[in-house]
Design a protein around this motif. Sequence first.
Motif, short mmCIF file in Angstrom:
data_model
loop_
_atom_site.label_atom_id
_atom_site.label_comp_id
_atom_site.label_asym_id
_atom_site.label_seq_id
_atom_site.Cartn_x
_atom_site.Cartn_y
_atom_site.Cartn_z
N VAL A 319 0.82 -1.21 0.00
CA VAL A 319 0.00 0.00 0.00
C VAL A 319 0.86 1.26 0.00
CG1 VAL A 319 -1.94 -1.17 1.07
CG2 VAL A 319 -0.24 -0.07 2.52
N GLY A 320 2.09 1.13 0.45
CA GLY A 320 3.01 2.26 0.29
C GLY A 320 3.24 2.55 -1.18
N GLY A 321 3.34 1.49 -1.99
CA GLY A 321 3.46 1.68 -3.44
C GLY A 321 2.24 2.33 -4.02
N VAL A 322 1.06 1.95 -3.54
CA VAL A 322 -0.18 2.58 -4.01
C VAL A 322 -0.21 4.05 -3.64
CG1 VAL A 322 -2.69 2.59 -3.80
CG2 VAL A 322 -1.48 0.42 -3.93
N ALA A 323 0.11 4.35 -2.38
CA ALA A 323 0.08 5.74 -1.92
C ALA A 323 1.09 6.61 -2.64
CB ALA A 323 0.33 5.79 -0.40
N ARG A 339 -3.24 6.79 -22.05
CA ARG A 339 -2.68 5.54 -22.54
C ARG A 339 -1.29 5.23 -21.99
NH1 ARG A 339 -2.66 4.48 -28.86
NH2 ARG A 339 -0.92 5.96 -28.81
N PRO A 340 -0.33 6.15 -22.01
CA PRO A 340 0.99 5.81 -21.47
C PRO A 340 0.96 5.42 -19.99
CG PRO A 340 1.09 7.81 -22.79
CD PRO A 340 -0.35 7.50 -22.59
N VAL A 341 0.10 6.11 -19.23
CA VAL A 341 0.01 5.81 -17.80
C VAL A 341 -0.54 4.42 -17.56
CG1 VAL A 341 -1.11 6.48 -15.63
CG2 VAL A 341 -0.21 8.24 -17.15
N VAL A 342 -1.63 4.08 -18.26
CA VAL A 342 -2.27 2.78 -18.04
C VAL A 342 -1.41 1.64 -18.58
CG1 VAL A 342 -4.31 1.39 -18.54
CG2 VAL A 342 -4.56 3.82 -18.01
N LEU A 343 -0.75 1.86 -19.71
CA LEU A 343 0.15 0.82 -20.24
C LEU A 343 1.25 0.48 -19.24
CD1 LEU A 343 0.62 1.69 -24.02
CD2 LEU A 343 -0.19 -0.47 -23.07
N THR A 344 1.86 1.50 -18.68
CA THR A 344 2.92 1.28 -17.70
C THR A 344 2.37 0.58 -16.46
OG1 THR A 344 4.08 3.26 -18.47
CG2 THR A 344 4.69 2.40 -16.31
N ALA A 345 1.22 1.04 -16.00
CA ALA A 345 0.63 0.49 -14.78
C ALA A 345 0.25 -0.97 -14.94
CB ALA A 345 -0.58 1.32 -14.38
N THR A 346 -0.40 -1.31 -16.06
CA THR A 346 -0.82 -2.70 -16.25
C THR A 346 0.38 -3.64 -16.41
OG1 THR A 346 -1.15 -2.19 -18.61
CG2 THR A 346 -3.09 -2.16 -17.19
N ALA A 347 1.44 -3.16 -17.05
CA ALA A 347 2.65 -3.98 -17.15
C ALA A 347 3.25 -4.25 -15.77
CB ALA A 347 3.68 -3.28 -18.05
N LEU A 348 3.22 -3.26 -14.89
CA LEU A 348 3.71 -3.45 -13.52
C LEU A 348 2.83 -4.43 -12.75
CD1 LEU A 348 4.70 0.21 -12.55
CD2 LEU A 348 6.25 -1.72 -12.96
N ILE A 349 1.51 -4.40 -13.00
CA ILE A 349 0.61 -5.34 -12.34
C ILE A 349 0.94 -6.77 -12.73
CG2 ILE A 349 -1.78 -6.15 -12.26
CD1 ILE A 349 -2.67 -3.23 -12.36
N VAL A 370 5.40 -4.36 -3.66
CA VAL A 370 5.63 -2.94 -3.94
C VAL A 370 5.38 -2.66 -5.42
CG1 VAL A 370 7.33 -1.08 -3.96
CG2 VAL A 370 7.27 -2.68 -2.04
N VAL A 371 5.90 -3.53 -6.29
CA VAL A 371 5.68 -3.37 -7.73
C VAL A 371 4.19 -3.44 -8.05
CG1 VAL A 371 6.12 -4.39 -10.00
CG2 VAL A 371 7.95 -4.30 -8.30
N LEU A 372 3.50 -4.38 -7.42
CA LEU A 372 2.06 -4.51 -7.63
C LEU A 372 1.33 -3.24 -7.20
CD1 LEU A 372 -0.41 -6.25 -8.35
CD2 LEU A 372 -0.39 -7.08 -5.98
N GLY A 373 1.72 -2.68 -6.05
CA GLY A 373 1.08 -1.46 -5.57
C GLY A 373 1.27 -0.29 -6.51
N LEU A 374 2.49 -0.14 -7.03
CA LEU A 374 2.75 0.93 -7.98
C LEU A 374 1.89 0.77 -9.23
CD1 LEU A 374 6.65 1.16 -7.71
CD2 LEU A 374 5.01 2.92 -7.01
N GLY A 375 1.78 -0.47 -9.71
CA GLY A 375 0.97 -0.70 -10.90
C GLY A 375 -0.49 -0.44 -10.66
N LEU A 376 -1.02 -0.93 -9.56
CA LEU A 376 -2.44 -0.75 -9.28
C LEU A 376 -2.79 0.72 -9.11
CD1 LEU A 376 -5.04 -2.33 -8.84
CD2 LEU A 376 -4.51 -2.42 -6.40
#
Length: 464
Positions: A319-323, A339-349, A370-376
């Motif tokens: 959740v630190g990654g999410v915050a 599009r660039p934001v969501v592409l990067t985020a889904t790849a991190l997920i 942490v990687v999952l939180g950043l992506g989500l």
Amino acid sequence: MSSPQTTRPPEATAAPPRLLGVLFLGTLLAALDIAVVGPALPALREAFALSERSVAWTFTAFVLANLAGLPITSALADRVGRRRVYLACVAVFAAGTLLVALAPSFGVLLAGRVVQGLGASGIFPVATAVIGDAFPPERRGRAVGLLGSVFGVAFLIGPALAGIVLAFASWRWVFALSLPLAAVVYTLAARRLPESRAETARPFDAAGTIALVALLVSLVVGLSGLDASGLSASVARPAVWGPLGLAVVLVLALGVIERRAAAPLLRPGLVARRPVQIACVLAVGAGVVEATFVLLSAYSVVAFGVEKSAASYLLLPLVGGVALGAPLAGRTLDRVGVRPVVLTATALIVLGMAAIAAAPTLGLHIAATVVLGLGLSGVLGSSLSYIFLAEAGRDERAVAQGLSTIFLSVGQLTGAALLAALAASATDSEAGYRLGFGVVAVGAAALVVAALFLPRTSTGRVQR
């Protein structure tokens, strides 16, 4: 598109940061209730002598009620005023919280969770709609991103707070501690929230709402009956294929109902737009990923031998990654588009979920979360709200945000039911968890493909 009739209190007009602060606290109120449930489940299971499948309804009941209430509160917000509906939702949420805290039985507790879910159903959608009314287009992404970060903040402090409370007091206090915050939110919202509504009132789609809720109940019941040790055999059982078959029938019925409805729950005008269709797919995927939060603590106990009392704290890196990522995603949306934001985020997920499913050590598991939180954070909240606000007309902002949350809830329900069934029925619990996380990772890859079809920049419809 006609503009809404709007009356704004002097405080809200003169000080938008104060308005955003109120919306932040209100969203925190609803988000904290989700964040503290996971750590409280073992105590609830012991207090009421429940099985793992039964205690999961503590989460499911809230989400189903939240979903059922969404079309009601969204339509009312556009019809009678967002400020009135927001205040009513906070009051209902507080009443449900009190009922849960005082519950003498699990049945009463579930009733309280239903009331809480109904109250929470209008808090975040109406808050986002208020942002659409009160903030200029160039600032909406940042404002919505801040609200999106609330979920990270809630999961940052929620597990720690629940752990401390459970170490010294009953599980009842985990829920009761939300009541003072509810009182603060209600008082501030009554003073600072602007009133706005859609000029043209729409009828409520009761038939569509009933069909949707019945569909999801059938889906959850069917998925909950799956057995990881014999999937094909479990699907052949009437207790599984019956509800799943009914869900398919209800999907077809919902389509017929929505085409005939005067004001359909799933608005054809919105859903027909490609960015909205993609956003709905992203919302379902984000909901499934979010459902894994509930199981990560239990998984860390089984897979890595973490003490139960400390397991909830392992959510903090995630959740630190999410915050951290949510406000960054909001600012980036305003500069480079969706599009660039969501592409990067889904790849991190995808990367994060795959690493969680395969991580051989606790350290690698924590890094993967942490990687999952950043992506989500790049999908949940800011990007979804940004797309819906861009595509909806002024009269449909609350309904559009409600549509986003409907599909998010679909993902949460589906993910929680599927993951819990796989984990509970596998002969090896750790293998069951890893299988579930791997399935989520494969599904998340489809989100990357969907993101490729998003427009690079906003269509700007909200400016009409």
